[in-house]
Design an enzyme around this catalytic site. Structure first.
Site, PDB file in Angstrom:
ATOM      1  N   LYS A   1       0.812  -1.235   0.000  1.00 30.25           N
ATOM      2  CA  LYS A   1       0.000   0.000   0.000  1.00 30.25           C
ATOM      3  C   LYS A   1       0.832   1.264   0.000  1.00 30.25           C
ATOM      4  CE  LYS A   1      -0.528  -0.186   4.998  1.00 30.25           C
ATOM      5  NZ  LYS A   1      -1.160  -0.985   6.051  1.00 30.25           N
TER       6      LYS A   1
ATOM      7  N   ARG B   1      -7.050  -1.216  17.442  1.00 28.97           N
ATOM      8  CA  ARG B   1      -7.545  -0.893  16.112  1.00 28.97           C
ATOM      9  C   ARG B   1      -8.527  -2.024  15.791  1.00 28.97           C
ATOM     10  NH1 ARG B   1      -3.840   0.300  10.829  1.00 28.97           N
ATOM     11  NH2 ARG B   1      -4.292  -1.897  10.397  1.00 28.97           N
TER      12      ARG B   1
HETATM   13  C1  PLP Z   1      -0.279  -1.710   6.670  1.00 28.78           C
HETATM   14  C2  PLP Z   1      -0.567  -3.003   7.319  1.00 28.78           C
HETATM   15  C3  PLP Z   1       0.490  -3.911   7.535  1.00 28.78           C
HETATM   16  C4  PLP Z   1       1.937  -3.596   7.208  1.00 28.78           C
HETATM   17  O1  PLP Z   1       2.508  -2.829   8.228  1.00 28.78           O
HETATM   18  P1  PLP Z   1       4.081  -2.456   8.204  1.00 28.78           P
HETATM   19  O2  PLP Z   1       4.320  -1.803   9.504  1.00 28.78           O
HETATM   20  O3  PLP Z   1       4.278  -1.539   7.044  1.00 28.78           O
HETATM   21  O4  PLP Z   1       4.823  -3.734   8.049  1.00 28.78           O
HETATM   22  C5  PLP Z   1       0.163  -5.146   8.085  1.00 28.78           C
HETATM   23  N1  PLP Z   1      -1.106  -5.451   8.435  1.00 28.78           N
HETATM   24  C6  PLP Z   1      -2.137  -4.587   8.266  1.00 28.78           C
HETATM   25  C7  PLP Z   1      -3.505  -4.998   8.683  1.00 28.78           C
HETATM   26  C8  PLP Z   1      -1.891  -3.339   7.698  1.00 28.78           C
HETATM   27  O5  PLP Z   1      -2.918  -2.485   7.528  1.00 28.78           O
END
Ligand code: PLP
Length: 354
Positions: free
Chosen positions: A36, A129
């Site tokens: 993303k 969250r």
């Molecule tokens: C963005 C996201 C990740 C990745 O997180 P990083 O800290 O960039 O590794 C993993 N799981 C979910 C649910 C996310 O939204």
């Protein structure tokens, strides 16, 4: 090449991915490559695939869409909106879920599309969250989901260090392992995925304290920035500069460091304050808040000082630099995670693969 631009070194992305997938594999963990932050730009996704990721994971369906025919399974990371259920089952093989109504909607659309949609149920272990908070809601959802013939529960997962800043520990992630064992016993099902979080869980591998049974991590920042996110430390053997931003100098003049006249408000309604350093050489760069936030920029030239930013201008003090900058030259920056996110999302920044 047009400016401002961001250069992406896909070789470094591949090497970072290789290092991390190898490390995880030694610990029986599969990596979902999280795309993303760079809007799932295909060349960068390809580099991650060559580096050994087992899944493509993104929070937005728009980003997953181009990979519909790719062999790797696609995971939707953000909980699906009910209103997008149709697109979710079309473009994602797996989604993370915590709401029964949403799972019912996915089931309906999966039936329409004559396919089986896989879900990972999210458990909130304290970061506050997404996820089921406590067993009652979780168990009620599993019970009903098992009656839906177009949904398969393939695992459970958790997300930490996102809202509450909770650092994953052996104790916290062991709770996920316990949930798995209890669910398998209580419902007579097999959960093949135990997804133990994001880049903030990597430190447990390094310390050798990752609980046995965690077999899946979702990694974004660790791959693109070579950083773990529990403590913000660099990961050895990885590159931190896969993304490099360049912006062009459009004015270079010596001016006082104090504005002349009565101080009202700046372009964003804040009352600015200044320190008098006398006459300074100031460069204006053609990049602004519409592209990136000033706090997300890390200049390569350590002798320059970022003074401020408006919508389309960055003002930089270059007085102490050893470089003899001219109008038309460009300055380079590495970026924070937020900086990569906003520059990759900006229409005004040209993206180049190197
Ligand atoms: C963005 C996201 C990740 C990745 O997180 P990083 O800290 O960039 O590794 C993993 N799981 C979910 C649910 C996310 O939204």
């Amino acid at each position: 090449m047009s400016l401002p631009k961001i250069e992406i070194d896909v070789n470094k992305i591949r090497k970072n991915t290789e290092y991390l997938t190898t490390l995880c594999k030694k610990n029986h963990i599969q990596v979902a490559g999280v795309t993303k932050v760079f809007c799932a730009m295909p060349e960068v996704v390809e580099a991650m695939i060559h580096g050994g990721i087992a899944y493509i994971a993104d929070s937005r369906i728009e980003n997953l869409k181009p990979f519909k025919n790719y062999e790797l399974p696609k995971i939707l990371l953000r909980l699906p909106m009910i209103s997008e259920a149709k697109r979710v089952v079309e473009y994602a093989d797996i989604s993370l879920n915590s709401e029964l109504d949403t799972i019912r909607a996915l089931n309906k659309e999966a039936r329409q599309a004559k396919l089986k949609h896989q879900v990972i149920l999210m458990i909130d272990l304290g970061d506050l969250r997404e996820g089921f908070f406590g067993k009652e809601d979780l168990y009620a959802t599993i019970r009903e989901t098992m009656t839906l013939d177009h949904i398969e529960i393939i695992g459970i997962g958790t997300n930490l260090t996102c809202y509450g800043g909770v650092v994953p520990t052996k104790e916290i992630l062991s709770k996920l392992v316990t949930y798995k064992e209890e669910i398998e016993t209580d419902f007579g099902i097999k959960l093949k995925i135990l997804s133990g979080g994001n880049s903030s869980s990597l430190h447990l591998i390094e310390k050798g304290t990752m609980p046995e049974g965690i077999n899946h991590l979702r990694l974004g920042e660790a791959i693109v920035l070579g950083r773990e996110t529990a403590f913000g430390l660099s990961i050895d053997n990885t590159y931190e500069d896969c993304f490099r931003l360049q912006a062009e100098i459009i004015e270079l003049k010596s001016k006082p460091s104090l504005p002349v006249g009565e101080i009202g408000m700046d372009a964003f309604g804040n009352k600015p304050s200044f320190v008098d350093r006398g006459i300074r050489k100031r460069a204006i760069l053609a990049i602004g808040k519409q592209d990136v936030s000033i706090s997300d920029l890390i200049p390569y030239d350590r002798e320059i000082y970022l003074l401020g930013m408006s919508s389309d201008h960055l003002i930089v003090d270059v007085t102490d630099s050893n470089n003899d900058y001219r109008v038309g030259d460009s300055l380079s920056f590495t970026l924070t995670y937020g900086g990569i996110l906003s520059t990759m999302t900006s229409h005004y920044i040209h993206k180049y693969i190197i």
